[in-house]
Design a protein around this motif. Structure first.
Motif, PDB file in Angstrom:
ATOM      1  N   LYS A  55      10.444   3.735 -21.080  1.00 43.74           N
ATOM      2  CA  LYS A  55      10.872   5.031 -21.815  1.00 43.74           C
ATOM      3  C   LYS A  55      11.521   5.698 -20.691  1.00 43.74           C
ATOM      4  CE  LYS A  55       7.151   4.896 -24.929  1.00 43.74           C
ATOM      5  NZ  LYS A  55       6.482   3.424 -24.411  1.00 43.74           N
ATOM      6  N   ASP A  56      12.195   6.676 -20.955  1.00 45.69           N
ATOM      7  CA  ASP A  56      13.080   7.811 -20.160  1.00 45.69           C
ATOM      8  C   ASP A  56      12.071   8.609 -19.561  1.00 45.69           C
ATOM      9  OD1 ASP A  56      15.195   6.677 -21.851  1.00 45.69           O
ATOM     10  OD2 ASP A  56      15.658   8.769 -22.515  1.00 45.69           O
ATOM     11  N   GLY A  57      12.142   8.586 -18.131  1.00 39.32           N
ATOM     12  CA  GLY A  57      11.134   9.384 -16.983  1.00 39.32           C
ATOM     13  C   GLY A  57      10.077   8.496 -16.840  1.00 39.32           C
ATOM     14  N   GLU A  58       9.666   7.408 -17.368  1.00 36.93           N
ATOM     15  CA  GLU A  58       8.666   6.597 -17.280  1.00 36.93           C
ATOM     16  C   GLU A  58       8.724   5.855 -15.668  1.00 36.93           C
ATOM     17  OE1 GLU A  58       5.852   2.997 -19.169  1.00 36.93           O
ATOM     18  OE2 GLU A  58       7.750   3.664 -20.053  1.00 36.93           O
ATOM     19  N   ILE A  59       7.691   5.889 -14.995  1.00 38.57           N
ATOM     20  CA  ILE A  59       7.765   5.192 -13.761  1.00 38.57           C
ATOM     21  C   ILE A  59       7.210   3.459 -14.147  1.00 38.57           C
ATOM     22  CG2 ILE A  59       7.062   5.030 -11.379  1.00 38.57           C
ATOM     23  CD1 ILE A  59       8.714   7.607 -12.410  1.00 38.57           C
ATOM     24  N   SER A  60       7.824   2.671 -13.510  1.00 35.75           N
ATOM     25  CA  SER A  60       7.257   1.230 -13.686  1.00 35.75           C
ATOM     26  C   SER A  60       6.202   0.886 -12.913  1.00 35.75           C
ATOM     27  CB  SER A  60       8.507   0.353 -13.412  1.00 35.75           C
ATOM     28  OG  SER A  60       8.725   0.348 -11.987  1.00 35.75           O
ATOM     29  N   GLN A  61       5.606  -0.259 -13.098  1.00 37.36           N
ATOM     30  CA  GLN A  61       4.505  -0.589 -12.305  1.00 37.36           C
ATOM     31  C   GLN A  61       5.255  -1.244 -11.084  1.00 37.36           C
ATOM     32  OE1 GLN A  61       1.391  -0.504 -12.928  1.00 37.36           O
ATOM     33  NE2 GLN A  61       1.787   0.711 -14.692  1.00 37.36           N
ATOM     34  N   ILE A  62       4.559  -1.553 -10.047  1.00 39.89           N
ATOM     35  CA  ILE A  62       5.027  -2.026  -8.878  1.00 39.89           C
ATOM     36  C   ILE A  62       5.786  -3.554  -9.048  1.00 39.89           C
ATOM     37  CG2 ILE A  62       4.637  -2.892  -6.412  1.00 39.89           C
ATOM     38  CD1 ILE A  62       2.499  -0.640  -6.468  1.00 39.89           C
ATOM     39  N   ALA A 106       0.965  -1.190   0.040  1.00 40.26           N
ATOM     40  CA  ALA A 106      -0.070  -0.040   0.091  1.00 40.26           C
ATOM     41  C   ALA A 106       0.995   1.261  -0.111  1.00 40.26           C
ATOM     42  CB  ALA A 106      -1.044  -0.075   1.263  1.00 40.26           C
ATOM     43  N   GLU A 107       2.052   1.167   0.664  1.00 41.19           N
ATOM     44  CA  GLU A 107       2.858   2.506   0.850  1.00 41.19           C
ATOM     45  C   GLU A 107       3.524   2.770  -0.660  1.00 41.19           C
ATOM     46  OE1 GLU A 107       6.962   3.884   2.901  1.00 41.19           O
ATOM     47  OE2 GLU A 107       5.789   2.070   3.720  1.00 41.19           O
ATOM     48  N   ILE A 108       4.047   1.608  -1.319  1.00 38.44           N
ATOM     49  CA  ILE A 108       4.681   1.726  -2.484  1.00 38.44           C
ATOM     50  C   ILE A 108       3.713   2.329  -3.531  1.00 38.44           C
ATOM     51  CG2 ILE A 108       4.319  -0.496  -3.504  1.00 38.44           C
ATOM     52  CD1 ILE A 108       7.625   1.656  -3.735  1.00 38.44           C
ATOM     53  N   GLU A 109       2.319   1.843  -3.476  1.00 35.21           N
ATOM     54  CA  GLU A 109       1.278   2.392  -4.369  1.00 35.21           C
ATOM     55  C   GLU A 109       0.940   3.938  -4.093  1.00 35.21           C
ATOM     56  OE1 GLU A 109      -1.973  -0.378  -3.383  1.00 35.21           O
ATOM     57  OE2 GLU A 109      -1.410  -1.857  -4.787  1.00 35.21           O
ATOM     58  N   MET A 110       1.065   4.113  -2.707  1.00 37.90           N
ATOM     59  CA  MET A 110       1.005   5.455  -2.396  1.00 37.90           C
ATOM     60  C   MET A 110       2.053   6.600  -3.232  1.00 37.90           C
ATOM     61  SD  MET A 110       2.490   7.977  -0.176  1.00 37.90           S
ATOM     62  CE  MET A 110       2.933   7.124   1.155  1.00 37.90           C
ATOM     63  N   VAL A 111       3.285   5.815  -2.959  1.00 43.10           N
ATOM     64  CA  VAL A 111       4.285   6.685  -3.424  1.00 43.10           C
ATOM     65  C   VAL A 111       4.418   6.745  -4.816  1.00 43.10           C
ATOM     66  CG1 VAL A 111       6.923   6.715  -3.476  1.00 43.10           C
ATOM     67  CG2 VAL A 111       5.998   6.201  -1.557  1.00 43.10           C
ATOM     68  N   ARG A 112       4.063   5.926  -5.611  1.00 45.53           N
ATOM     69  CA  ARG A 112       4.045   5.714  -7.117  1.00 45.53           C
ATOM     70  C   ARG A 112       2.904   6.776  -7.365  1.00 45.53           C
ATOM     71  NH1 ARG A 112       1.540   3.877 -11.584  1.00 45.53           N
ATOM     72  NH2 ARG A 112       3.161   3.409 -13.122  1.00 45.53           N
ATOM     73  N   GLY A 113       1.853   6.844  -6.851  1.00 47.26           N
ATOM     74  CA  GLY A 113       0.664   7.803  -7.491  1.00 47.26           C
ATOM     75  C   GLY A 113       1.187   9.086  -7.192  1.00 47.26           C
ATOM     76  N   LYS A 114       1.881   9.535  -6.011  1.00 48.30           N
ATOM     77  CA  LYS A 114       2.440  10.981  -5.902  1.00 48.30           C
ATOM     78  C   LYS A 114       3.201  11.262  -7.066  1.00 48.30           C
ATOM     79  CE  LYS A 114       1.829  11.689  -1.024  1.00 48.30           C
ATOM     80  NZ  LYS A 114       2.619  12.126   0.386  1.00 48.30           N
ATOM     81  N   ILE A 115       4.142  10.371  -7.362  1.00 50.81           N
ATOM     82  CA  ILE A 115       5.155  10.606  -8.439  1.00 50.81           C
ATOM     83  C   ILE A 115       4.319  10.951  -9.708  1.00 50.81           C
ATOM     84  CG2 ILE A 115       7.117   9.921  -9.634  1.00 50.81           C
ATOM     85  CD1 ILE A 115       7.996   8.260  -7.231  1.00 50.81           C
ATOM     86  N   VAL A 116       3.566   9.880 -10.275  1.00 51.54           N
ATOM     87  CA  VAL A 116       2.920  10.236 -11.399  1.00 51.54           C
ATOM     88  C   VAL A 116       1.954  11.191 -11.510  1.00 51.54           C
ATOM     89  CG1 VAL A 116       1.051   8.938 -12.732  1.00 51.54           C
ATOM     90  CG2 VAL A 116       2.831   7.631 -11.888  1.00 51.54           C
ATOM     91  N   SER A 117       1.339  11.754 -10.235  1.00 51.61           N
ATOM     92  CA  SER A 117       0.580  13.000 -10.466  1.00 51.61           C
ATOM     93  C   SER A 117       1.156  14.079 -10.367  1.00 51.61           C
ATOM     94  CB  SER A 117      -0.262  12.881  -9.173  1.00 51.61           C
ATOM     95  OG  SER A 117       0.291  13.026  -7.951  1.00 51.61           O
ATOM     96  N   GLY A 118       2.851  14.103 -10.149  1.00 58.91           N
ATOM     97  CA  GLY A 118       3.337  15.415 -10.162  1.00 58.91           C
ATOM     98  C   GLY A 118       3.476  15.965  -8.828  1.00 58.91           C
ATOM     99  N   PHE A 171       9.129  -4.411  -2.209  1.00 54.46           N
ATOM    100  CA  PHE A 171       8.551  -3.809  -3.379  1.00 54.46           C
ATOM    101  C   PHE A 171       9.343  -2.693  -3.699  1.00 54.46           C
ATOM    102  CE2 PHE A 171       5.101  -5.985  -0.818  1.00 54.46           C
ATOM    103  CZ  PHE A 171       4.569  -6.725  -1.518  1.00 54.46           C
ATOM    104  N   LYS A 172       9.170  -2.336  -5.166  1.00 56.47           N
ATOM    105  CA  LYS A 172      10.053  -1.415  -5.583  1.00 56.47           C
ATOM    106  C   LYS A 172       9.407  -0.836  -7.018  1.00 56.47           C
ATOM    107  CE  LYS A 172      13.706  -4.203  -8.268  1.00 56.47           C
ATOM    108  NZ  LYS A 172      14.772  -4.512  -8.425  1.00 56.47           N
ATOM    109  N   ILE A 173       9.655   0.531  -7.466  1.00 62.55           N
ATOM    110  CA  ILE A 173       9.320   0.921  -8.539  1.00 62.55           C
ATOM    111  C   ILE A 173      10.622   1.433  -9.160  1.00 62.55           C
ATOM    112  CG2 ILE A 173       7.030   1.616  -7.979  1.00 62.55           C
ATOM    113  CD1 ILE A 173       7.987   4.230  -7.438  1.00 62.55           C
ATOM    114  N   MET A 174      10.580   1.557 -10.489  1.00 58.04           N
ATOM    115  CA  MET A 174      11.943   1.760 -10.965  1.00 58.04           C
ATOM    116  C   MET A 174      11.775   3.013 -12.278  1.00 58.04           C
ATOM    117  SD  MET A 174      13.983  -1.538 -11.520  1.00 58.04           S
ATOM    118  CE  MET A 174      15.734  -0.846 -11.547  1.00 58.04           C
ATOM    119  N   THR A 175      12.922   3.934 -12.636  1.00 53.92           N
ATOM    120  CA  THR A 175      12.713   4.862 -13.741  1.00 53.92           C
ATOM    121  C   THR A 175      14.041   4.843 -14.193  1.00 53.92           C
ATOM    122  OG1 THR A 175      11.885   6.884 -14.414  1.00 53.92           O
ATOM    123  CG2 THR A 175      13.408   6.765 -12.217  1.00 53.92           C
ATOM    124  N   VAL A 176      14.077   5.079 -15.578  1.00 54.50           N
ATOM    125  CA  VAL A 176      15.217   5.570 -16.444  1.00 54.50           C
ATOM    126  C   VAL A 176      15.687   7.165 -16.147  1.00 54.50           C
ATOM    127  CG1 VAL A 176      16.280   5.389 -18.533  1.00 54.50           C
ATOM    128  CG2 VAL A 176      14.982   3.632 -17.774  1.00 54.50           C
TER     129      VAL A 176
END
Length: 452
Positions: A366-373, A303-315, A385-390
């Motif tokens: 792609k450059d700057g794209e956030i991976s799925q969990i 749940a925490e990693i989902e929350m973090v990904r959501g914040k990054i994707v929404s800017g 759990f992790k998320i990655m980006t280039v």
């Protein structure tokens, strides 16, 4: 020293490898290097083992493989002259692992294994494999000693690069800079106490009831690298620390025959048994247990990693800032999640040389794209759990001194090490008793084995 054909008699072979002073018929002897001999069967077995391991031998001649065997004997011979010590327990554990591994692949066919090595008993096989591993160990230690003090200066790196012909300048493939945020499920205090209590029970059973520490490690330890050897670890040396500090601090403060209290490292909880002390060397066994993760802890981490990904994707936050605030991975957290290439020690990962698992996780990003969990694991954590980006991409290019300095430095150092080894070989071959027999005198060796 002249190079004559070996006559009908030569020094006797000790344990199929080492020369003694008495004489026997020279049946199948291909060469003598110092205290060691190379048999025809050694070369045949080497070829068979390489093929069994899937090695591509197309274009590789028997002479080239024979020269490699001569080199290994030369290193082992000189290691003995230089009094390099053999870690006997380590060699024995290697033999055990190799035999177990081969038997696992052949469904326990010991008869087939004995036939391959042309041995009539498991004891004879173990003796031969011990000698093979011991000589390989000595050769590696000797080679490491030759290059151990070789360093390279920035000016040598520059000279090396400037001397590369324009049409031979290396090309480096596409490189990525990667970052990740890792969230690790939290272990409860109750789970930690449960493994501490269990380890205390193991300790008490050994000390008070005479139970076997080795057997308990074999059945219960969660360290896959040592449990099959009864928890035995490679010999620890005070002057060459290998284990993590917490482990060393406990092991080096035990008395011979003593078992430690449970203690924690990043890998879990341990008890350590100090089996033997030889000067600076310590033979230790350990039992490792990891606290059990609860479903609630795993769900909270996801749940925490989902929350973090959501914040990054929404800017709402940048990837780097989110890594510094939320990531549980100490090695990357304060670099904004930036991954370091363990081979080059910089941030660049050459796409074609990436570890397969890492490649599969980022190949479509792609450059700057956030991976799925990504649900992952490592030696320390059974779940994370992790998320990655280039964060950057460098297309394939010819080596540039400024941008690719660390890679060029590695190439320059390798070149200097190769030259040092070649120089050492030339001198050592001249100073060492060498005989080459029969057809192998007709080989075109890179090294001066015929002393011409």
């Amino acid at each position: 020293m002249s190079q004559e054909i070996i006559e009908e008699v030569i020094p006797e072979v000790k344990k199929d490898s080492v020369v003694n002073k008495t004489r026997l018929k020279a049946d199948g002897v291909a060469a003598v290097v110092g205290e060691f001999i190379v048999l025809e069967s050694d070369l045949d077995r080497e070829i068979a083992q390489l093929k069994a391991q899937g090695a591509d031998l197309e274009g590789v001649t028997r002479c080239e493989l024979f020269g490699s065997l001569l080199e290994s004997k030369l290193y082992a011979h000189q290691a003995i002259q230089d009094s390099i010590l053999v870690n006997e327990l380590y060699i024995q554990s290697l033999v055990d692992q190799q035999i177990e591994g081969i038997l696992a692949q052949t469904r326990g066919d010991m008869a087939g294994l004995l036939n391959f090595y042309k041995k009539d008993s498991e004891e004879a096989l173990r003796e031969e494999m011990y000698e093979i591993n011991k000589n390989a160990y000595l050769a590696k230690e000797m080679q490491d000693k030759v290059i151990s003090e070789i360093e390279i200066t920035p000016e040598e790196v520059r000279t090396f690069f400037n001397e590369i012909p324009e049409d031979e300048i290396p090309t480096f493939g596409t490189e990525l800079k990667l970052a990740q945020i890792v969230v690790i499920p939290e272990v409860t205090q109750e789970a930690k106490q449960a493994v501490i209590d269990r380890l205390k029970e193991f300790k008490r059973d050994v000390e008070e009831n005479g139970a076997s520490f080795t057997t308990k490690a074999l059945f219960y330890s969660e360290d896959s690298g040592s449990k099959n050897n009864g928890g035995l670890l490679p010999t620890m040396n005070r002057k060459r620390p290998r284990m993590v500090k917490e482990f060393r601090d406990v092991a080096f403060n035990l008395q011979e025959g003593e078992i430690s209290e449970p203690f924690e490292t990043d890998f879990g909880f341990h008890i350590v048994y100090l089996e033997k002390v030889r000067g600076q060397e310590y033979d230790v066994r350990h039992i490792l247990l990891r606290p059990e993760l609860t479903k609630e802890a795993v769900d909270e981490a996801r749940a925490e990693i989902e929350m973090v990904r959501g914040k990054i994707v929404s800017g709402l936050v940048t990837f780097a800032d989110a890594a510094r605030e939320f990531s549980d991975e100490k090695e990357t957290k304060f670099e904004g999640g930036q991954l370091t290439n363990p081979t080059t020690q910089d941030f660049n990962f050459e796409l074609t040389r990436m570890e397969p698992e890492l490649y599969s996780q980022v190949q479509n990003l792609k450059d700057g794209e956030i991976s799925q969990i990504i649900e992952d694991e490592d030696r320390i954590n059974t779940v994370k759990f992790k998320i990655m980006t280039v964060t950057d991409r460098i297309d394939d290019h010819k080596a540039d001194f400024a941008r690719d300095y660390l890679k060029i430095k590695d190439l320059a150092l390798q070149d200097k090490q190769v030259k040092a080894i070649e120089k050492w070989q030339r001198k050592t071959i001249i100073d060492t008793y060498v005989k080459i027999n029969g057809e192998y005198r007709n080989c075109d060796y890179q090294s001066n084995w015929l002393k011409q």
